[in-house]
Scaffold this motif. Structure first.
Motif, PDB file in Angstrom:
ATOM      1  N   ARG A  43       0.967  -1.333   0.053  1.00  0.00           N
ATOM      2  CA  ARG A  43      -0.044  -0.160  -0.040  1.00  0.00           C
ATOM      3  C   ARG A  43       1.021   1.349   0.150  1.00  0.00           C
ATOM      4  O   ARG A  43       1.784   1.388   0.592  1.00  0.00           O
ATOM      5  CB  ARG A  43      -0.802  -0.060   1.214  1.00  0.00           C
ATOM      6  CG  ARG A  43      -2.127  -0.929   1.049  1.00  0.00           C
ATOM      7  CD  ARG A  43      -2.974  -1.206   2.228  1.00  0.00           C
ATOM      8  NE  ARG A  43      -2.250  -1.267   3.622  1.00  0.00           N
ATOM      9  CZ  ARG A  43      -2.935  -1.598   4.531  1.00  0.00           C
ATOM     10  NH1 ARG A  43      -4.188  -1.118   4.835  1.00  0.00           N
ATOM     11  NH2 ARG A  43      -2.334  -2.029   5.685  1.00  0.00           N
ATOM     12  N   ARG A  45       0.650   4.441   0.560  1.00  0.00           N
ATOM     13  CA  ARG A  45       0.434   5.280   1.693  1.00  0.00           C
ATOM     14  C   ARG A  45       1.279   4.965   3.088  1.00  0.00           C
ATOM     15  O   ARG A  45       1.310   5.615   3.755  1.00  0.00           O
ATOM     16  CB  ARG A  45      -0.843   5.481   2.406  1.00  0.00           C
ATOM     17  CG  ARG A  45      -1.652   4.265   2.721  1.00  0.00           C
ATOM     18  CD  ARG A  45      -3.083   4.677   3.026  1.00  0.00           C
ATOM     19  NE  ARG A  45      -3.798   3.450   3.730  1.00  0.00           N
ATOM     20  CZ  ARG A  45      -3.998   3.128   4.932  1.00  0.00           C
ATOM     21  NH1 ARG A  45      -3.195   3.891   6.042  1.00  0.00           N
ATOM     22  NH2 ARG A  45      -4.538   2.289   5.247  1.00  0.00           N
ATOM     23  N   GLN A  46       1.642   3.533   3.099  1.00  0.00           N
ATOM     24  CA  GLN A  46       2.460   3.192   4.215  1.00  0.00           C
ATOM     25  C   GLN A  46       3.843   3.338   4.016  1.00  0.00           C
ATOM     26  O   GLN A  46       4.645   3.006   4.850  1.00  0.00           O
ATOM     27  CB  GLN A  46       2.216   1.512   4.170  1.00  0.00           C
ATOM     28  CG  GLN A  46       0.811   1.216   4.767  1.00  0.00           C
ATOM     29  CD  GLN A  46       0.527  -0.138   5.073  1.00  0.00           C
ATOM     30  OE1 GLN A  46       1.060  -1.183   4.296  1.00  0.00           O
ATOM     31  NE2 GLN A  46      -0.377  -0.497   6.021  1.00  0.00           N
ATOM     32  N   ASP A 196      12.495  -4.088   8.877  1.00  0.00           N
ATOM     33  CA  ASP A 196      11.367  -2.848   8.156  1.00  0.00           C
ATOM     34  C   ASP A 196      11.732  -2.690   6.760  1.00  0.00           C
ATOM     35  O   ASP A 196      10.745  -2.365   5.866  1.00  0.00           O
ATOM     36  CB  ASP A 196      11.562  -1.874   9.018  1.00  0.00           C
ATOM     37  CG  ASP A 196      10.125  -1.243   9.187  1.00  0.00           C
ATOM     38  OD1 ASP A 196       9.226  -2.054   9.234  1.00  0.00           O
ATOM     39  OD2 ASP A 196       9.846  -0.172   9.618  1.00  0.00           O
ATOM     40  N   GLN A 203       5.584  -6.558   5.339  1.00  0.00           N
ATOM     41  CA  GLN A 203       5.140  -5.402   5.001  1.00  0.00           C
ATOM     42  C   GLN A 203       6.155  -4.260   5.188  1.00  0.00           C
ATOM     43  O   GLN A 203       6.688  -4.164   6.374  1.00  0.00           O
ATOM     44  CB  GLN A 203       3.615  -4.562   5.418  1.00  0.00           C
ATOM     45  CG  GLN A 203       3.153  -3.279   5.006  1.00  0.00           C
ATOM     46  CD  GLN A 203       1.940  -3.152   5.822  1.00  0.00           C
ATOM     47  OE1 GLN A 203       1.026  -3.709   5.918  1.00  0.00           O
ATOM     48  NE2 GLN A 203       1.937  -1.689   6.600  1.00  0.00           N
ATOM     49  N   ASP A 205       8.246  -0.895   6.156  1.00  0.00           N
ATOM     50  CA  ASP A 205       8.142   0.041   7.057  1.00  0.00           C
ATOM     51  C   ASP A 205       6.750  -0.070   8.190  1.00  0.00           C
ATOM     52  O   ASP A 205       6.241   0.925   8.677  1.00  0.00           O
ATOM     53  CB  ASP A 205       7.769   1.403   6.391  1.00  0.00           C
ATOM     54  CG  ASP A 205       8.921   1.915   5.542  1.00  0.00           C
ATOM     55  OD1 ASP A 205      10.019   1.473   5.742  1.00  0.00           O
ATOM     56  OD2 ASP A 205       8.676   2.815   4.593  1.00  0.00           O
ATOM     57  N   LEU A 206       6.674  -1.378   8.325  1.00  0.00           N
ATOM     58  CA  LEU A 206       5.625  -1.717   9.365  1.00  0.00           C
ATOM     59  C   LEU A 206       5.967  -1.322  10.836  1.00  0.00           C
ATOM     60  O   LEU A 206       5.191  -0.632  11.415  1.00  0.00           O
ATOM     61  CB  LEU A 206       5.506  -3.186   9.234  1.00  0.00           C
ATOM     62  CG  LEU A 206       4.175  -3.865  10.221  1.00  0.00           C
ATOM     63  CD1 LEU A 206       3.072  -3.407   9.697  1.00  0.00           C
ATOM     64  CD2 LEU A 206       4.239  -5.296  10.030  1.00  0.00           C
ATOM     65  N   ASP A 209       5.906   2.743  10.824  1.00  0.00           N
ATOM     66  CA  ASP A 209       4.590   3.241  11.035  1.00  0.00           C
ATOM     67  C   ASP A 209       3.806   2.704  12.363  1.00  0.00           C
ATOM     68  O   ASP A 209       3.151   3.837  12.896  1.00  0.00           O
ATOM     69  CB  ASP A 209       3.673   2.304   9.983  1.00  0.00           C
ATOM     70  CG  ASP A 209       3.855   2.809   8.521  1.00  0.00           C
ATOM     71  OD1 ASP A 209       4.662   3.952   8.440  1.00  0.00           O
ATOM     72  OD2 ASP A 209       3.493   1.866   7.806  1.00  0.00           O
ATOM     73  N   GLU A 213       2.857   6.148  14.124  1.00  0.00           N
ATOM     74  CA  GLU A 213       1.422   6.416  14.191  1.00  0.00           C
ATOM     75  C   GLU A 213       0.741   6.012  15.439  1.00  0.00           C
ATOM     76  O   GLU A 213      -0.298   6.631  16.026  1.00  0.00           O
ATOM     77  CB  GLU A 213       0.746   5.779  12.949  1.00  0.00           C
ATOM     78  CG  GLU A 213       1.371   6.009  11.510  1.00  0.00           C
ATOM     79  CD  GLU A 213       1.248   7.337  11.129  1.00  0.00           C
ATOM     80  OE1 GLU A 213      -0.031   7.852  11.710  1.00  0.00           O
ATOM     81  OE2 GLU A 213       1.728   7.874  10.090  1.00  0.00           O
ATOM     82  N   ASP A 247      -2.716  -3.803  14.782  1.00  0.00           N
ATOM     83  CA  ASP A 247      -1.241  -3.412  14.176  1.00  0.00           C
ATOM     84  C   ASP A 247      -0.085  -4.173  14.443  1.00  0.00           C
ATOM     85  O   ASP A 247       0.933  -4.425  13.883  1.00  0.00           O
ATOM     86  CB  ASP A 247      -0.825  -1.795  14.412  1.00  0.00           C
ATOM     87  CG  ASP A 247      -1.733  -0.983  13.600  1.00  0.00           C
ATOM     88  OD1 ASP A 247      -2.123  -1.412  12.581  1.00  0.00           O
ATOM     89  OD2 ASP A 247      -1.856   0.169  14.179  1.00  0.00           O
ATOM     90  N   ARG A 250       0.226  -7.587  12.892  1.00  0.00           N
ATOM     91  CA  ARG A 250       0.778  -7.737  11.408  1.00  0.00           C
ATOM     92  C   ARG A 250       2.163  -8.231  11.509  1.00  0.00           C
ATOM     93  O   ARG A 250       2.782  -8.580  10.313  1.00  0.00           O
ATOM     94  CB  ARG A 250       0.685  -6.430  10.798  1.00  0.00           C
ATOM     95  CG  ARG A 250      -0.567  -5.999  10.404  1.00  0.00           C
ATOM     96  CD  ARG A 250      -0.679  -4.744   9.984  1.00  0.00           C
ATOM     97  NE  ARG A 250      -2.068  -4.102   9.457  1.00  0.00           N
ATOM     98  CZ  ARG A 250      -2.394  -2.858   9.451  1.00  0.00           C
ATOM     99  NH1 ARG A 250      -1.234  -1.798   9.514  1.00  0.00           N
ATOM    100  NH2 ARG A 250      -3.644  -2.409   9.191  1.00  0.00           N
TER     101      ARG A 250
END
Length: 943
Positions: A43, A45-46, A196, A203, A205-206, A209, A213, A247, A250
């Motif tokens: 994705r 945006r991630q 990461d 995923q 940059d998990l 993020d 966030e 989150d 994941r």
């Protein structure tokens, strides 16, 4: 789940069809890139932001069309727009970016055409039409963290990464989070940062993020979130609570013991959170796992590094060990098997693969695992080439496209991190070594995936390297890895000189060396050579080779005669290859200024027939390789020697027919008998009768660099005279008190004779002197004459009644070569030993005609010196400043002395010293043949 390349190609074809008619930038570009990232299962945006604000050249505000910090910058145009102008616009943003934000890739596009620029490799851009995207998706592997990287020594990115982590380490430590928990914490953060950016986490940059966030800006809850994450990474999915935060859920299960231990919760603040986010923003996929050694240095105090002898080796220098030790032979064997055209070709290649998988590697001073990491990386690259060859029939089948085949990468590779064993004294680097090997494994799996078509991550970790946190010199290596199972021992043991060792370290070396008596003067690194020798010579041992970096002191001076007979005779080893002295290099800030050698050893009977020697004209340049039947302990060819194991032993008297050379006066006075110019003037002003008692006192520094010191020579002074001069009587009393206060009994015994030196050398007339220590930069020893009433210090060697012939022989290049190769060193400077250098130097036979010619040439050198009356010997013999007339006079003398040894000129210094060594062997053999010498010689050899 990760997509296979076939799945990505299929989605790329659909994407190309869907956007075949796209033309207008402003209305459609963002949807275009959202769907482009979805092709790879990511994705947008991630990982990346649209319209990222940044200052352009000239301080103008700009907005990057799409920006992924540290990875990718996209500049997009409407169909038909100039892509050249788009790239120029992209580059205009660079001055406004922080160093860790600078992207590796620039992508410019107008919907229908792509140009991908790789700024790291500098290769021509990849240009293709949208319709051809399915054929080029592997070049966008960086979106998945799957790409080919060329890691370079001294890469600024490596240094920056180390410093980012060092700042985070310091912030945590200053907050009171210290010791074992901090070390473990930092290693876990390293793993997450790397995971990461490289596809270990499914995923990208998990981790970043989660921090950015979900945690508060003031950092107050960051420690709790990380504590929860450690628990999740250590828990299989089937054992996780159904109510676990989405989150956190994941994240993959990692295993491997890395997150097993419960650590105290760390309390962060806003500044510490910012430090962590800075580290998250760095492109960790650009980092070689060898950086972790540099990182370890960055978080240690320099004094700690010196005490432990820790130096981080560059990849280039690691390859100097592992290439001749194992890689060159393995690659040659692969090339030979690959060239076969018979029916056994495939079976032999598969057997070779099995042999690679069966190899075991042991670094008994592994530090952060750099040697193991680079060895594993190179072996995995060899394995990839091997697998490509094994499956070449599939690759080359007529009409087959890449999209029509895919392999289960996990079933192809047979190499794994559990082939690697190490011992490390400190816990922190030991744990970093484990993580670095896992990182290397993942990078290798990524590269294999690019070749064979399915993204593969070996998660959860089911195997681990065998890194033991222990003292290697107190550990039975056979309990770490049985000698029968070990193929290669390699590494970079600690560098601690004999005089710099702690009592405990000195005791370890003496116990392992078993030299008896005083225990010898071996450097700390020698203990690893000796333990490795005993390990490799154990019954049933399978060790094919030993390769260590070491200080060059173990191939020089008195250490050579102590260490090498043990390795040659007790351990039955031979030198298989060696790199002569070269300058050490480090990826850490503050490069370690050390001169080292690389030595490869093999068991006698298993060594290669041809021995490889790498020599350096410039110790910071590239080596020249030569081949030999055997190599000596001094790292030159043994051709012409009856005994290639011969070492030069210290002699108490000259064995070459030379006059006796002695050491100058040694006061052992606490400085109380020594005066500077001011003290001398004051004493003489008040007591003129002291004039005959004050003598010039010259040591190596005064002799070479100029300056003056004075010493009270009271050996024959009448006591009534000394009593009439209170300042001298007071100094004598101070000498007595100083000696009585000594911890050494011999020094306390000297207190009874405070007017005498410990060693009393008071020459009469003219005498020749040689400095004990001289700069390694000098081509010639700065020797010369002094005369009475000067008293030479113990830092000068003294030859009474010396002649011009003595000067000619001792100042010549031939004698200098003997000193360089056979003499010891003080740091890197030459150390002139009477017993080891002067008494053993093979002197030529000289006729009366030779004498006249040499004396004339020696006088020419002295005359050339005299033409520069204001210059010191340091000035005259600085290689950059040496006057042409003096250099010319020396060269003429060098040629004449060389011709006394053989008519043909020597082509190199190494050739010259090899000739001298053969003469030394003949000289010692003839001396041992004489009855009066034989008994003493046999006793010396036994010692």
């Amino acid at each position: 789940m990760r997509l296979s390349w076939n799945e990505i190609r299929t989605q790329a074809a659909t994407f190309a069809e869907d956007w075949a008619d796209a033309r207008y930038e402003r209305g459609e570009a963002q949807s275009f890139y959202n769907e482009f990232f979805e092709v790879f299962g990511v994705r947008r945006r991630q990982v990346a932001a649209f319209e990222a604000p940044v200052k352009k050249l000239g301080d103008r505000q700009g907005f990057i069309d799409l920006f992924w910090k540290g990875v990718l910058l996209v500049e997009h145009k409407s169909a038909g727009g100039s892509l050249t102008r788009a790239k120029e616009q992209a580059l205009d943003y660079f001055p406004g970016l922080k160093p860790y934000e600078l992207p590796r890739y620039i992508l410019v596009s107008d919907f229908q055409t792509f140009e991908l620029h790789d700024l790291e490799t500098g290769e021509p851009p990849l240009c293709f039409a949208l319709a051809n995207l399915p054929s080029h998706v592997e070049r966008f592997g960086f979106i998945l963290g799957v790409e080919r990287r060329t890691f370079r020594d001294q890469d600024p990115a490596n240094i920056l990464a180390a410093e980012l982590m060092a700042k985070l380490h310091d912030a945590l430590k200053e907050s009171g989070y210290d010791g074992h928990p901090l070390e473990r914490y930092l290693v876990r953060l390293l793993f997450c940062l790397f995971a990461d950016d490289t596809g270990i986490f499914q995923q990208r940059d998990l981790f970043e993020d989660l921090i950015r966030e979900r945690t508060a800006e003031d950092g107050s809850d960051l420690g709790q979130w990380l504590g929860n994450l450690w628990e999740v990474l250590n828990t299989p999915p089937e054992r996780r609570q159904s109510t676990l935060d989405e989150d956190l859920d994941r994240f993959d299960y990692i295993n491997g013991g890395l997150f097993e231990e419960r650590l105290p919760i760390a309390n962060f603040n806003a500044a510490m959170r910012t430090r962590l986010l800075e580290a998250c923003g760095f492109a960790w996929d650009s980092i070689s796992p060898a950086i972790f050694g540099s990182l370890f240095q960055a978080v240690m105090k320099p004094a700690e590094r010196r005490r432990k002898g820790a130096h981080y080796t560059t990849e280039r220098n690691i390859l100097k060990v592992i290439q001749p030790l194992l890689l060159d032979d393995l690659r040659a064997e692969f090339e030979r098997l690959k060239a076969r055209r018979d029916t056994r070709r495939r079976a032999e290649l598969e057997a070779f693969h099995d042999r690679l998988a069966a190899l075991r590697f042991f670094d008994p001073a592994c530090g952060c695992g750099n040697f193991l990491v680079i060895t594993y990386r190179e072996l995995r690259e060899l394995e990839t080439a091997l697998l490509t060859e094994l499956h070449s029939d599939t690759f080359n089948r007529p009409g087959l496209t890449r999209s029509e085949f895919v392999f289960d990468v996990g079933s192809l590779t047979k190499l794994n991190v559990d082939q690697f064993y190490g011992i490390e004294l400190e816990e922190f680097p030991a744990r970093i070594a484990e993580v670095a090997l896992w990182m290397t494994d993942h990078i290798a799996n990524n590269r294999l995936s690019l070749v064979f078509g399915r993204a593969y991550a070996r998660i959860p970790l089911r195997t681990a390297p065998h890194i033991h946190n222990a003292d290697a010199l107190e550990t039975d290596w056979a309990e770490v890895l049985a000698p029968a199972q070990c193929a290669y021992v390699l590494g970079n043991p600690p560098f601690v000189g004999a005089k710099m060792q702690t009592e405990a370290q000195r005791a370890q070396v003496r116990r392992i060396a078993r030299l008896g008596g005083s225990g010898g003067t071996l450097d700390y690194v020698a203990a690893w050579f000796l333990k490795a020798g005993d390990y490799a010579s154990a019954p049933g041992a399978g060790v094919r080779g030993i390769g260590f970096v070491a200080t060059n002191s173990i191939t020089q001076g008195e250490q050579g005669a102590q260490l090498w007979p043990i390795l040659f005779d007790r351990c039955k080893l031979e030198i298989a290859f060696a790199h002569r002295t070269f300058a050490w290099g480090s990826d850490a800030r503050g490069v370690a200024h050390v001169h080292v050698v690389v030595i490869g050893l093999a068991r006698r009977g298993c060594e290669p027939a041809v021995k490889r020697l790498f020599s350096y004209d410039d110790i910071r340049g590239d080596p020249t390789e030569s081949r030999h039947d055997a190599l000596t302990a001094y790292l030159f060819g043994a051709e012409g020697l009856a005994d290639p194991h011969l070492v030069v032993r210290e002699e108490s008297r000259p064995i070459n027919g030379a006059a006796h050379l002695i050491t100058g006066s040694k006061p052992i006075d606490g400085g109380h008998l020594i005066l500077d110019d001011t003290e001398r003037v004051s004493l003489l002003r008040n007591h003129p009768e002291a004039g005959d008692l004050i003598r010039p006192f010259v040591g190596a520094d005064e002799f070479i660099n100029g300056g003056s010191r004075w010493i009270l020579a009271l050996q024959h002074a009448p006591p009534e005279l000394l009593r009439r001069i209170p300042p001298i009587a007071q100094r004598v009393a101070a000498v007595r008190a100083y000696r009585l206060d000594s911890a050494s009994k011999p020094t306390r015994d000297l207190a009874d004779t405070p007017t005498r030196f410990h060693v009393n050398v008071i020459p009469e007339g003219v005498f020749l002197v040689i400095p004990e220590v001289s700069s390694e930069r000098r081509e010639y020893l700065p020797i010369g004459w002094l005369e009475a009433p000067t008293i030479p210090s113990n830092l000068l060697r003294v030859l009474s009644n010396a002649t011009l012939l003595d000067f000619a022989i001792l100042t010549g290049a031939t004698h200098m070569s003997w000193l360089r190769y056979i003499g010891g060193r003080l740091k890197s400077d030459y150390r002139y030993s009477v017993g080891l250098v002067y008494n053993t130097f093979p002197r030529p036979r000289i006729t009366s005609q030779d004498r006249e010619r040499l004396e004339a040439l020696a006088q020419a050198v002295l005359d050339a010196r005299a033409e520069h009356p204001g210059a010191t010997l340091a000035d005259l013999y600085d290689p950059d400043l040496m006057p042409p007339n003096l250099r010319k006079a020396h060269k003429a003398l060098d040629t004449a002395v060389d011709r006394l040894y053989r008519p043909a000129p020597f082509n190199s210094e190494r050739e010259r010293v090899e000739h001298l060594f053969r003469l030394y062997e003949k000289m010692t053999a003839s001396l041992l043949a004489s009855p009066e010498r034989a008994k003493r010689g046999r006793r010396a050899l036994r010692a």
